[in-house]
Structures are given as C-alpha cells and as structure tokens.
Scaffold this motif. Structure first.
Motif, PDB file in Angstrom:
ATOM      1  N   MET A  65       0.850  -1.195   0.000  1.00  0.00           N
ATOM      2  CA  MET A  65       0.000   0.000   0.000  1.00  0.00           C
ATOM      3  C   MET A  65       0.886   1.247   0.000  1.00  0.00           C
ATOM      4  N   GLU A  66       0.581   2.172  -0.885  1.00  0.00           N
ATOM      5  CA  GLU A  66       1.368   3.399  -1.003  1.00  0.00           C
ATOM      6  C   GLU A  66       0.588   4.568  -0.395  1.00  0.00           C
ATOM      7  N   PHE A  67       1.257   5.329   0.464  1.00  0.00           N
ATOM      8  CA  PHE A  67       0.634   6.490   1.096  1.00  0.00           C
ATOM      9  C   PHE A  67       1.395   7.749   0.695  1.00  0.00           C
ATOM     10  N   SER A  68       0.670   8.836   0.523  1.00  0.00           N
ATOM     11  CA  SER A  68       1.332  10.121   0.281  1.00  0.00           C
ATOM     12  C   SER A  68       0.460  11.247   0.826  1.00  0.00           C
ATOM     13  N   ILE A  69       1.043  12.460   0.841  1.00  0.00           N
ATOM     14  CA  ILE A  69       0.386  13.641   1.397  1.00  0.00           C
ATOM     15  C   ILE A  69       0.273  14.702   0.313  1.00  0.00           C
ATOM     16  N   LYS A  70      -0.836  15.401   0.310  1.00  0.00           N
ATOM     17  CA  LYS A  70      -1.051  16.458  -0.670  1.00  0.00           C
ATOM     18  C   LYS A  70      -1.857  17.565  -0.007  1.00  0.00           C
ATOM     19  N   SER A  71      -1.717  18.772  -0.531  1.00  0.00           N
ATOM     20  CA  SER A  71      -2.585  19.873  -0.126  1.00  0.00           C
ATOM     21  C   SER A  71      -3.149  20.482  -1.408  1.00  0.00           C
ATOM     22  N   GLY A  72      -4.441  20.258  -1.643  1.00  0.00           N
ATOM     23  CA  GLY A  72      -5.019  20.730  -2.894  1.00  0.00           C
ATOM     24  C   GLY A  72      -6.523  20.836  -2.808  1.00  0.00           C
ATOM     25  N   ASN A  73      -7.118  21.502  -3.806  1.00  0.00           N
ATOM     26  CA  ASN A  73      -8.566  21.656  -3.866  1.00  0.00           C
ATOM     27  C   ASN A  73      -9.208  20.410  -4.455  1.00  0.00           C
ATOM     28  N   PRO A  74     -10.366  20.007  -3.963  1.00  0.00           N
ATOM     29  CA  PRO A  74     -10.977  18.760  -4.441  1.00  0.00           C
ATOM     30  C   PRO A  74     -11.347  18.795  -5.917  1.00  0.00           C
ATOM     31  N   GLU A  75     -11.712  20.006  -6.421  1.00  0.00           N
ATOM     32  CA  GLU A  75     -12.128  20.076  -7.829  1.00  0.00           C
ATOM     33  C   GLU A  75     -10.970  19.843  -8.801  1.00  0.00           C
ATOM     34  N   LYS A  76      -9.727  19.955  -8.285  1.00  0.00           N
ATOM     35  CA  LYS A  76      -8.567  19.771  -9.163  1.00  0.00           C
ATOM     36  C   LYS A  76      -8.004  18.354  -9.111  1.00  0.00           C
ATOM     37  N   GLN A  77      -8.597  17.493  -8.274  1.00  0.00           N
ATOM     38  CA  GLN A  77      -8.068  16.138  -8.112  1.00  0.00           C
ATOM     39  C   GLN A  77      -8.551  15.239  -9.247  1.00  0.00           C
ATOM     40  N   ARG A  78      -7.615  14.638  -9.931  1.00  0.00           N
ATOM     41  CA  ARG A  78      -7.956  13.671 -10.982  1.00  0.00           C
ATOM     42  C   ARG A  78      -7.550  12.291 -10.447  1.00  0.00           C
ATOM     43  N   SER A  79      -8.512  11.571  -9.907  1.00  0.00           N
ATOM     44  CA  SER A  79      -8.218  10.319  -9.238  1.00  0.00           C
ATOM     45  C   SER A  79      -9.351   9.332  -9.496  1.00  0.00           C
ATOM     46  N   ALA A  80      -9.141   8.086  -9.082  1.00  0.00           N
ATOM     47  CA  ALA A  80     -10.215   7.093  -9.201  1.00  0.00           C
ATOM     48  C   ALA A  80     -11.351   7.409  -8.248  1.00  0.00           C
ATOM     49  N   CYS A  81     -11.029   8.086  -7.120  1.00  0.00           N
ATOM     50  CA  CYS A  81     -12.074   8.393  -6.136  1.00  0.00           C
ATOM     51  C   CYS A  81     -11.628   9.516  -5.214  1.00  0.00           C
ATOM     52  N   ILE A  82     -12.573  10.400  -4.877  1.00  0.00           N
ATOM     53  CA  ILE A  82     -12.367  11.421  -3.846  1.00  0.00           C
ATOM     54  C   ILE A  82     -13.245  11.037  -2.659  1.00  0.00           C
ATOM     55  N   VAL A  83     -12.690  11.115  -1.466  1.00  0.00           N
ATOM     56  CA  VAL A  83     -13.422  10.752  -0.253  1.00  0.00           C
ATOM     57  C   VAL A  83     -13.680  12.012   0.574  1.00  0.00           C
ATOM     58  N   VAL A  84     -14.968  12.293   0.845  1.00  0.00           N
ATOM     59  CA  VAL A  84     -15.329  13.475   1.628  1.00  0.00           C
ATOM     60  C   VAL A  84     -16.381  13.092   2.671  1.00  0.00           C
ATOM     61  N   GLY A  85     -16.504  13.925   3.691  1.00  0.00           N
ATOM     62  CA  GLY A  85     -17.403  13.622   4.799  1.00  0.00           C
ATOM     63  C   GLY A  85     -18.736  14.348   4.713  1.00  0.00           C
ATOM     64  N   VAL A  86     -19.748  13.708   5.318  1.00  0.00           N
ATOM     65  CA  VAL A  86     -21.083  14.303   5.469  1.00  0.00           C
ATOM     66  C   VAL A  86     -21.522  14.080   6.914  1.00  0.00           C
ATOM     67  N   PHE A  87     -21.950  15.152   7.578  1.00  0.00           N
ATOM     68  CA  PHE A  87     -22.397  15.057   8.970  1.00  0.00           C
ATOM     69  C   PHE A  87     -23.913  14.934   9.042  1.00  0.00           C
ATOM     70  N   GLU A  88     -24.380  14.495  10.214  1.00  0.00           N
ATOM     71  CA  GLU A  88     -25.827  14.501  10.476  1.00  0.00           C
ATOM     72  C   GLU A  88     -26.274  15.933  10.781  1.00  0.00           C
ATOM     73  N   PRO A  89     -27.499  16.319  10.403  1.00  0.00           N
ATOM     74  CA  PRO A  89     -28.389  15.616   9.492  1.00  0.00           C
ATOM     75  C   PRO A  89     -28.196  16.136   8.065  1.00  0.00           C
ATOM     76  N   ARG A  90     -27.573  15.343   7.211  1.00  0.00           N
ATOM     77  CA  ARG A  90     -27.349  15.669   5.785  1.00  0.00           C
ATOM     78  C   ARG A  90     -26.586  16.993   5.629  1.00  0.00           C
ATOM     79  N   ARG A  91     -25.566  17.163   6.494  1.00  0.00           N
ATOM     80  CA  ARG A  91     -24.799  18.414   6.495  1.00  0.00           C
ATOM     81  C   ARG A  91     -23.442  18.175   5.853  1.00  0.00           C
ATOM     82  N   LEU A  92     -23.155  18.888   4.787  1.00  0.00           N
ATOM     83  CA  LEU A  92     -21.915  18.685   4.048  1.00  0.00           C
ATOM     84  C   LEU A  92     -20.721  19.251   4.808  1.00  0.00           C
TER      85      LEU A  92
END
Length: 503
Positions: free
Chosen positions: A1-28
C-alpha cells in the motif's frame, strides 16, 4: 500500500475516487460543499432525497459527478460534527477503506484528515488513518489453501492536509504510521502462528531475520545450558516439562549517538504455548493459549519499528521464549525454586508460570545497566476482569516512567491504565517455606503478579504492561491485535524526540 500527502482543492483532483465527509443531518463538510458547488447542487439534491443521512459509517459511492474530474466521489457519514472523537474517526477510516477495496478504486484522495477531531492535530489524524488503513487490510491466511482477495484492491491513498505548511507534518505522520503499522503486522503475524510452528526456536529465527535486515541490530540466543550456567533455575523449571527447549532471544539495537548510552530494555513474555503445566488449564479455548507469547511478538514488532525509523536510541528487546506443558518431568505445586537473583519461590500454581520466567529475565538484564526496563506480558486473567478487553494494565516502581507510558498510550490511542503497587499487596505473596509464593490469591491478582516481578526489578526503573485482555480477540474476529506495539513505539518516538531536543 502506497501512502502520500497532498494539499489541494478537491475540484482539481484527478483520481479514481475522492473521499469526503457528510455530517448529520445531511450536512456537508467544507470539502463536500466545494464539490457540491462545482456540481451545481448535485450532491445536496441527492441528500435531500434521503440517499444519505450522515450517520457514522454510512457510505454512498457516486459515479461521474458533474464538474468533478475524479471518476468517483465517496460520501462518508461522520455522525454529528461536534461529537466526532478518536474512536469514531478510526471507525470511519476503517469503513472507508473497506468500501474503497470493494469499489474497484485502486487509488483515492482522502479529505477525511481535514475533519475536526476533538483534541487531535493533523499529525495524529494522518498517522491514525495510516495505521487504521493497514489494520483493516490485515489478513492472516498463511495456512488457507484458498485465499480470497479483492479483484481490484486499493493500492494508493493520498491524504489531504488543509495547507501547504502542514505537508511536512503529514509526511512525518505517514513515515511513523507506516513503521508502526508494519511493526504491528509483524506482531500479529508471529502471534497468529500455530504453536506447532511457533516455538521458542521460531522466535529466535524471527529475531535473526530482523538482524539480517537492519545493520544496527545484533542478536544473541541464550539456550538452556547457558541459562543453567547463569543460575536461571526458575526459568528452567517452567520449561522442564516441554519437548521444545526454552530460548531467550536478545535483540540489541544501537542507534544512539553515544554507543555507551544506557539502553531501554523491553522484555516480552514468549510462552509459545501455555497448557498450565501440572495445574492444567480447562480445555475450553485452550487453543488461544498460543497467544501467551504476544508480549514477545510485540517486542519483536517494536524492535522492527525502532530500526525502520532509525531512532537515535539504544534499545534491547528480549524475547523470553518458553513452553509450559504437563510432563513426568514438569515442575509441581509445592516445589521451591531458587531464582537467578538468589531469592526463593514456593510454587503454589504452575499456571502462574509467566512471572517465573520473567523474574530470571529481569535479573539477567541488570548487566546492561539499563536506563529503564519495561516488561510486556499476557500475565493475568485478573487483568481482563479488572479492565476488560479495551485497556492494558500498567504498573511501575517509577512515577516518571509510568507517566511517560500513560501519555504515550493516549497519544497512540493504545489505551493503558495505571494500577497501584502498594506494599500491602506484596504481603499476599508471603510464604511459610520460601521468600515468596508465586501467587497471592484471587484479590488484586494483576497487582500481586506485578508485585512479584517488582522484587526482581529493584536495580532500575521498571514498568510492567499486562496485555492479557488486549493482545488478542476471541470469537468471529479471533486473532492477535498487535497491541501494545503502537503504545511502546510512541514511547520510544517520544524518547527519541527528547534526545534530539537535548543534543
């Protein structure tokens, strides 16, 4: 497994998947809000329809979100924002990795490390994410003829940090997390080995393999003849009934700038199978007594972590290898043993054998003039009754050392709790025929076991970790946990940081 660190905006990420959180109740989360704006409300419209509430561990995998360069977006339920704590955070990371493994995403950019976890900084969040990721992917299938593997498993994950200033902190967290996770894996692999493979000699072989990998490590093996020469009669009594000979493996890591600096000594109980001896254990769950060597397995894992991180310390790891079996030559209740220290012990129960091998090992390591000695042992069932399966027992004759270990346990989220070691408990070990008995009765069994060991640790600062409740799990998730590798690794990382600051 390869790990790395980045600091960037989500809209600029070209990846197989972006992982983001959602809080209760349906709060982005803030990052999810950015993606929602890019997609012109696509994500929030799905939430309004009830596709995801945001409860802890809920997952929603989206494909081809409008305006987003990445192929997929994984929405992760994080519960109530103000209640997100360490335990929930690690659960969320674990569930996320399991979902990604099943999704076919071979790489992902994870923004969960930007979530606010009460009292925890970016270093902690990244390191725990690395360790939780590796723990969730662990499988011990060495003896399975059919190995079930994901078709397209996750191979690379990038953890995002909020600003570029935090990149170096994140990179250090990855470095530490990878080393600790690998040490934990070594511990789990060795502990999960069946006892017909893993015996004291096997532990010695693992120690020698470690020395072959790392230039700063040397290994010496103390066999039964050498033990006899040293007067280690207590250790020898325990192994007398076993076909597999006892073997003590000494792993010597020299990383300090001053080669003569006092070493920290880690002693691991390595009872590769404990049948109880003449005081035979009940048959139910006796197979789990292969885990009575988890202390030694943990020390082996920690020594690997120390070497991988090249810590500027001198550390000696001792694997106290033995088997406790019933045999015509086995030691008996009523026997009196003369230990290496010269103190005598009346054996009241042969199933209290761990302290009888450890006491001679504690005397043996006096020759290293140690800075401190920490023994790690699956020592007492009483510790399970006292603290359950979540917290290791900690006892010590030195307050500063105990505080260091307690702090390290909280930093690493590998919990330990200090129990008292008052003189009154030591009186329970009084014997009519010897200097002490090897058990002190049912009351305070964890404490009286440590009180026994403390009589052999008077020449240095000493601490004892009883991991009987935390070293392995039973039931459907049966297997070694790898604890307390994270705790001890953190303790040594802290010591190394102190050394660097002092120099």
């Amino acid at each position: 497994m390869e790990f790395s660190i980045k600091s960037g905006n989500p809209e600029k990420q070209r990846s197989a998947c972006i992982v983001v959180g959602v809080f209760e109740p349906r709060r982005l989360s803030p990052v999810a809000e950015q993606l929602d704006k890019i997609s012109e409300g696509y994500i929030s419209s799905l939430l309004r329809r009830g596709d995801l509430e945001g409860k802890t561990g809920q997952m929603l995998l989206l494909h081809q979100v409008p305006g987003v360069l990445s192929e997929r977006v994984l929405l992760v339920g994080c519960g109530k924002e103000r209640e997100l704590d360490e335990r929930q955070y690690k659960q969320i990371i674990t569930k996320t990795i399991e979902t990604l493994n099943e999704s076919g995403s071979m790489e992902a950019v994870c923004f969960l490390t930007e979530l606010h976890v009460k009292g925890r900084d970016i270093y902690w969040k990244v390191r725990q994410a690395v360790e939780a990721t590796q723990a969730s992917r662990y499988r011990f299938n060495k003896f399975k003829t059919r190995k079930k593997e994901p078709r397209r498993p996750l191979r690379k994950i990038v953890f995002n940090v909020p600003t570029r200033r935090e990149l170096s902190v994140g990179e250090k967290a990855v470095q530490h997390g990878v080393a600790v996770a690998y040490g934990t894996k070594i511990c789990r692999d060795v502990a999960n080995m069946p006892p017909n493979y893993c015996n004291p000699s096997y532990l010695g072989e693992q120690a020698k393999e470690l020395a072959e990998k790392h230039d700063k490590i040397s290994v010496s093996l103390i066999d039964e003849q050498q033990m006899a020469d040293e007067g280690m009669n207590s250790y020898l009594a325990v192994v007398r009934g076993a076909k597999n000979e006892g073997l003590m493996s000494i792993i010597d890591y020299r990383g300090a700038n001053d080669p003569n600096a006092k070493p920290i000594v880690l002693l691991g109980k390595g009872m590769t199978f404990d049948a109880g001896g003449i005081s035979l254990k009940p048959g139910e769950a006796m197979d789990e007594m292969k885990y009575d060597m988890c202390g030694a397995a943990a020390v082996l894992g920690v020594m690997n972590t120390v070497a991988e991180l090249n810590l500027p310390l001198n550390v000696i790891g001792v694997l106290v290898g033995a088997e406790n079996m019933p045999d015509g030559d086995a030691y008996r209740p009523g026997d009196i043993l003369t230990t290496m220290s010269g103190q005598t012990v009346e054996v009241l129960n042969t199933d209290a054998e761990g302290r009888l091998v450890l006491c001679d090992a504690l005397t043996y390591v006096e020759r290293y003039n140690p800075d401190s000695v920490i023994d790690v042992a699956t020592l007492t069932g009483a510790c399970v009754i006292a603290l359950g399966h979540h917290t290791s027992g900690l006892l010590s004759n030195h307050n500063p050392l105990a505080h260091e270990l307690q702090n390290a346990s909280e930093q690493a989220d590998d919990k330990a709790w200090r129990l008292p070691l008052y003189d009154e408990y030591k009186e329970q070990l009084d014997s009519s025929f010897a200097d002490m008995a090897n058990i002190g009765g049912r009351p305070g069994g964890t404490i009286t076991a440590a009180a026994f060991l403390s009589r052999f640790a008077k020449k240095y600062n000493w601490a004892h970790l009883d991991i009987a409740g935390t070293a392995w799990k039973s039931g459907k998730d049966k297997g070694a946990t790898g604890r307390p590798v994270p705790l001890l690794s953190q303790f040594l990382i802290n010591r190394a940081n102190n050394e660097s600051n002092d120099s």
